[in-house]
Design a protein around this motif. Structure first.
Motif, PDB file in Angstrom:
ATOM      1  N   SER A  16       0.827  -1.202   0.000  1.00 61.16           N
ATOM      2  CA  SER A  16       0.000   0.000   0.000  1.00 61.16           C
ATOM      3  C   SER A  16       0.862   1.253   0.000  1.00 61.16           C
ATOM      4  O   SER A  16       1.793   1.376   0.799  1.00 61.16           O
TER       5      SER A  16
ATOM      6  N   HIS B 186      -0.418   4.094   0.851  1.00 61.82           N
ATOM      7  CA  HIS B 186      -1.145   5.012   1.738  1.00 61.82           C
ATOM      8  C   HIS B 186      -1.136   4.474   3.172  1.00 61.82           C
ATOM      9  O   HIS B 186      -1.035   3.271   3.402  1.00 61.82           O
TER      10      HIS B 186
ATOM     11  N   ALA C 290      -6.029   2.601   3.127  1.00 59.17           N
ATOM     12  CA  ALA C 290      -6.612   2.638   1.789  1.00 59.17           C
ATOM     13  C   ALA C 290      -7.491   1.428   1.553  1.00 59.17           C
ATOM     14  O   ALA C 290      -7.264   0.346   2.107  1.00 59.17           O
TER      15      ALA C 290
ATOM     16  N   PHE D  99      -8.744  -1.058  -1.631  1.00 61.38           N
ATOM     17  CA  PHE D  99      -8.110  -1.434  -2.888  1.00 61.38           C
ATOM     18  C   PHE D  99      -8.924  -2.525  -3.587  1.00 61.38           C
ATOM     19  O   PHE D  99      -9.671  -3.278  -2.954  1.00 61.38           O
TER      20      PHE D  99
ATOM     21  N   GLU E  82      -8.846  -3.694   2.572  1.00 62.76           N
ATOM     22  CA  GLU E  82      -8.389  -2.428   3.155  1.00 62.76           C
ATOM     23  C   GLU E  82      -7.053  -2.639   3.834  1.00 62.76           C
ATOM     24  O   GLU E  82      -6.832  -3.654   4.499  1.00 62.76           O
ATOM     25  N   THR E  83      -6.173  -1.681   3.667  1.00 69.82           N
ATOM     26  CA  THR E  83      -4.883  -1.723   4.357  1.00 69.82           C
ATOM     27  C   THR E  83      -4.881  -0.724   5.496  1.00 69.82           C
ATOM     28  O   THR E  83      -5.563   0.297   5.446  1.00 69.82           O
TER      29      THR E  83
ATOM     30  N   ARG F 237       0.946   2.222   5.687  1.00 69.07           N
ATOM     31  CA  ARG F 237       1.713   2.369   4.451  1.00 69.07           C
ATOM     32  C   ARG F 237       2.785   1.279   4.405  1.00 69.07           C
ATOM     33  O   ARG F 237       3.603   1.165   5.315  1.00 69.07           O
TER      34      ARG F 237
ATOM     35  N   SER G 248      -6.167  -0.890  -8.021  1.00 66.80           N
ATOM     36  CA  SER G 248      -6.626   0.498  -7.835  1.00 66.80           C
ATOM     37  C   SER G 248      -6.726   0.779  -6.349  1.00 66.80           C
ATOM     38  O   SER G 248      -7.172  -0.066  -5.568  1.00 66.80           O
ATOM     39  N   TRP G 249      -6.313   1.983  -5.966  1.00 66.27           N
ATOM     40  CA  TRP G 249      -6.284   2.383  -4.559  1.00 66.27           C
ATOM     41  C   TRP G 249      -7.246   3.544  -4.330  1.00 66.27           C
ATOM     42  O   TRP G 249      -7.350   4.447  -5.153  1.00 66.27           O
ATOM     43  N   THR G 250      -7.896   3.514  -3.192  1.00 64.18           N
ATOM     44  CA  THR G 250      -8.702   4.640  -2.736  1.00 64.18           C
ATOM     45  C   THR G 250      -8.233   5.028  -1.344  1.00 64.18           C
ATOM     46  O   THR G 250      -8.434   4.289  -0.374  1.00 64.18           O
TER      47      THR G 250
END
Length: 930
Positions: free
Chosen positions: A204, A206, A209, A211, A257-258, A261, A286-288
């Motif tokens: 990750s 972030h 995040a 994903f 979800e992570t 980081r 894809s990451w959010t």
């Protein structure tokens, strides 16, 4: 594309190789020529572990392209060992002085030192520091390296004898030292099967995040050589692990979800060349980014649960309480208080995590750097859903650990991949990957009040601390429980309350790091003890001596330790150095017209060896072979502290055998019993005691076989033992004795578990069977205009019970001092920034001052021959001693470490502003520490 490169001279012979011209020389030397004595720690020229001689001068081979060596001469440690008399003399000197600990930096140190001595110029300590300054060491504290090089330059280096009559207490050379100085020790990245696949993790970017992973099949089709991608659904057993089973919560791969980081979500496995060339940004994911909580205040105030199973975002709490604290503080003649903070600290061992796994039928074998092979075995078994006995952990040499290599790192990834693919799989962390993702020292926020009577006797302490444990538990429970026991320091305090919380955030997990939270609490308590002594007009050292624990006084948990409480002796040993240093600093400051000021500080320390109020056994197996040699099965992983040597010394002393009669069967879960993890200063104490029991039991068996008395002398020969009992001499022909399944004619297996008791709701009980004690005195120089601090000398007094090998004990103390100096003055990790050894600063050879070690041997009746551990505690008093010296020199009290130049300068400006305004900080029941 690889091509045949022009020739060069390698270790005295002409060499050519097919490689890409831009390949790193370090990679070519290791992979094409098998010269793994050239280590790789950073691939950026920051650590210097890859140092070779290029035309006789030291160079970082990771910064040299393979094509650049055309027509030049390259010498590695392997060639220097064979061909260079100066290197050979340096290797002997490194062994004599204990200059090699874990050994990962040792070949580079020797290579750089060879280049220096070959110049033929005068060698001084300053020139050694300049020549070796590009090679980082995290273990030794550099002082023994300097001594070893000076000894060769002065022609005084000789080897110590390796078979003293009494092994315990002798300065024998490290038994595994020759492999280290010759570069033959096998570390995690040094060995792998020919058909091994490589693995890289998708992580990750972030702090938190969501994903989604896209079309993996299309990704594989587009990348020839990539064999498979693994995600959470591919973990055969439970997708979580942890060093403490009740708190096992970290997944191999995150799902959906992570939480920090660098957390892994997938792994790409393939042929090494394909994986190395892979651009991970091409991976279909894809990451959010989600709102992340990165501060403890936010976490404690948040209604959102950062961890689904943790109400209030608190992992766990610890508490020790005794007496009536509020009443005692109210009645105290003087009281001081303060709030202190520390940040994340990176372990910064020179060896990044590395190893490989392979499936062997229904078993998995993992060869990797680790501090805890049996813990690894059990966790990997759970991940794969197989019995623990179907997992074999083969520890390599460990290039520094300090606690972080207690946690799993590469092991889950390579285990899952090798299990599915039935091919060996290898993973080697990059330096940035290691720093970004592995555990750190817990950031702490501590609030402390301490009161004392007019005569300088401590009356009460109130301590509360919050420790940022990050996204997952790791060793958070241990820190939260250990800190309240230790936050008093080694002093008698009749009224005491200490509480600690481990708090979750969306940051990298915090774990074990040399002291388990005790260095943080020591920074707070020892600065306040200085402030309290000043308030009462009592000398700061004498104040500590007046309050030091004794054999008869109870600790804050109500435990009366009895024999072996050496803290008062440690402090008293500093009396003369303290007086001389204080006088010298006063004389220096008295007529200065520039901005330089000198100061002297002191701090005390205690540390419980082993687990806190929990079972903590070690088991040793000892066998006598038909040829008369002894096999010592000891699973204590030596991460540089010297357990391979000191445990053998202990066993040899107990048995009455020479050290050179032993063959060490090191940590391997198929070959050696469980000696527990290498942490908490437990191996010399716990495993050493098991080794003592094993040695005594085998000795008793031999004496029974020969009908000899307890005082008889045993002589070990080829296939025969001779037992001398006064005037009677008995001969035991070993070929006449039946052998066991392991091939031993006599054998024993002994276990030792330290006697402790559970703590009650107020933390009362016996958490440790013994404590180590110590006190450090720091002499420093401060430039008040620049805010820089230079440590001039550390005097370190330690009660080790019995110094099994004084050279190795001194090495642990000097290494601890170096790490304590880093904690005090330069080290702080900010997640997401400085993930390299260029931006994250650790002490270099030029930063560490002379260290005078004073060994106190107040023997513990529990430890082997009276010995206590020293590895963890050597770090603890250094930082507060330096911070107290800073106050002594500049009149400032830093509440947040490290004491970087900007923070020091800001505090000095604030001091000057207060003085200009006519305000003098007071220390009273209402005031603070300055």
């Amino acid at each position: 594309m690889d091509q045949r490169l022009p020739g060069f001279t390698l270790n005295g012979e002409t060499a050519t190789i097919a490689a890409a011209p831009g390949s790193r020389l370090s990679q070519v030397l290791r992979e094409a020529f098998g010269l793994t004595g050239t280590k790789v720690g950073c691939d950026a020229g920051d650590c210097g572990a890859c140092t070779v001689l290029l035309d006789g001068e030291a160079a970082c081979s990771c910064l040299v392209a393979a094509a650049q060596v055309e027509g030049h001469t390259v010498d590695t440690i392997e060639g220097l060992t064979r061909n260079n008399a100066l290197t050979q003399a340096l290797q002997a000197s490194f062994l004599r002085y204990g200059a090699a600990q874990c050994g990962i930096c040792t070949p580079a140190m020797l290579t750089a030192a060879t280049a220096l001595l070959q110049r033929g110029t005068e060698v001084t300590e300053g020139r050694i520091a300049d020549a070796l300054g590009g090679v980082l060491c995290r273990c030794t504290g550099y002082r023994k390296i300097i001594a070893a090089v000076l000894a060769v330059a002065e022609g005084s280096a000789t080897l110590q004898p390796t078979s003293p009559a009494n092994p315990v207490g002798s300065r024998i050379d490290r038994l595994d030292g020759m492999a280290k100085v010759e570069g033959r020790d096998i570390f995690g990245a040094d060995e792998a099967p020919n058909d091994v696949l490589a693995l890289r993790a998708i992580r990750s970017p972030h702090h938190r995040a969501a994903f989604e992973i896209g079309d993996i099949e299309a990704f594989l089709a587009a990348h020839p050589g990539i064999v498979r991608v693994f995600t959470a659904r591919d973990v055969p057993g439970r997708n979580c692990y942890g060093v403490i089973p009740a708190f096992a919560d970290q997944p191999v791969f995150a799902s959906g979800e992570t939480r920090f980081r660098g957390e892994a979500v997938a792994a790409v496995v393939g042929e090494p060349a394909a994986v190395e060339a892979l651009d991970l940004s091409a991976f279909p994911i894809s990451w959010t980014a989600l709102t992340a909580i990165t501060a403890m205040d936010e976490a404690l105030a948040s209604a959102e649960l950062l961890h689904p199973a943790r109400p209030e975002n608190i992992l766990t709490r610890g508490r020790v309480a005794r007496g009536d604290v509020e009443a005692a503080l109210a009645a105290a003649d003087a009281m001081v208080e303060g709030e202190f903070e520390t940040g994340f600290v990176e372990h910064a061992y020179i060896e990044p995590e590395a190893g490989f796994a392979r499936r062997v039928g229904d078993r998995i074998e993992i060869q990797a750097c680790t501090q805890a092979p049996y813990m690894d075995r059990d966790d990997v078994a759970g991940l794969l859903g197989i019995p623990p006995e179907n997992v074999r952990i083969i520890p390599t040499a460990v290039g520094g650990g300090f606690g972080s290599k207690l946690d799993l790192s590469i092991q889950p990834f390579i285990a899952v991949a090798a299990w599915h693919l039935d091919r060996p799989v290898r993973m080697v962390y990059s330096r940035s990957e290691s720093i970004a993702t592995t555990t750190k020292r817990h950031p702490a926020r501590m609030r402390v009040r301490i009161g004392a009577s007019r005569d300088g006797k401590l009356a009460a302490m109130d301590f509360s601390g919050d420790f940022n444990t990050g996204a997952y538990s790791s060793w958070g429970p241990t820190v939260a429980n250990r800190v309240p026991v230790h936050a008093s320091g080694p002093y008698y305090i009749p009224h005491y309350r200490a509480v600690a919380r481990a708090v979750h955030t969306h940051l990298v997990p915090a774990g074990a790091f040399r002291g388990f939270g005790v260095p943080q609490s020591s920074i707070a308590q020892e600065q306040l003890y200085d402030a309290l002594a000043d308030r009462l007009g009592i000398d700061r050292l004498e104040f500590r001596i007046r309050n030091a624990l004794t054999d008869e006084l109870p600790t804050v948990t109500g435990q009366v330790l009895g024999e072996g409480v050496g803290i008062k002796a440690c402090l008293e040993a500093l009396r003369d150095p303290w007086r001389r240093a204080r006088e010298a600093a006063a004389a220096f400051n008295s007529d200065r017209r520039d901005s330089l000021r000198r100061g002297v500080g002191v701090a005390g320390m205690w540390y419980g060896c082993g687990n806190t109020s929990l079972p903590n056994p070690s088991t040793i197996r000892l066998g006598l072979k038909p040829d008369g040699r002894l096999a010592l099965h000891q699973g204590a992983v030596d991460i540089g502290q010297g357990s391979n040597t000191v445990i053998t010394q202990i066993c040899a002393e107990a048995l009455g055998a020479p050290v050179e009669a032993f063959d060490l069967v090191s940590a391997d879960t198929d070959l050696s019993p469980d000696c527990g993890k290498t942490s908490a200063s437990r191996q010399t104490f716990v495993t050493g005691k098991a080794a003592e029991l094993a040695g005594r039991d085998l000795r008793a068996q031999i004496l029974r076989q020969t009908n000899a008395g307890e005082t008889a002398t045993i002589r070990f020969g080829d296939a025969v033992l001779t037992v001398e009992d006064g005037e009677r001499v008995r001969t035991l022909w070993l070929a006449d004795l039946p052998a066991t399944d392991l091939g031993y004619v006599l054998s024993t297996e002994q276990t030792f578990d330290p006697p402790t008791s559970p703590l009650d709701a107020n933390g009362q009980g016996e958490p440790y069977a013994l404590y180590g004690f110590g006190a450090h005195m720091a002499e420093i120089e401060v430039d008040c205009e620049l805010g820089t601090v230079r440590v001039l000398k550390i005097t370190a007094s330690h009660d080790v019970g019995r110094a099994i090998n004084p050279t190795l004990v001194e090495g642990q103390i000097e290494g601890g001092v170096a790490q304590g100096l880093g904690l005090a003055l330069m080290e702080e990790f900010h997640p997401g920034r400085g993930e390299n050894l260029h931006d994250y600063l650790i002490p270099t050879i030029g930063d560490v001052p002379p260290v005078e070690t004073i060994l106190i041997e107040d023997a513990s009746p529990v430890g082997p021959f009276g010995a206590k551990g020293v590895g963890e505690q050597a770090l603890i008093p250094t930082a507060p001693a330096i911070l107290n010296a800073l106050h002594d020199a500049a009149g400032i009290r830093l509440r947040r470490v490290p004491a970087t130049p900007d923070r020091v300068r800001a505090a000095i400006l604030e001091r000057d502003l207060s003085a200009t305004a006519g305000f003098q900080p007071a220390i009273s029941k209402e005031g603070s520490a300055g």
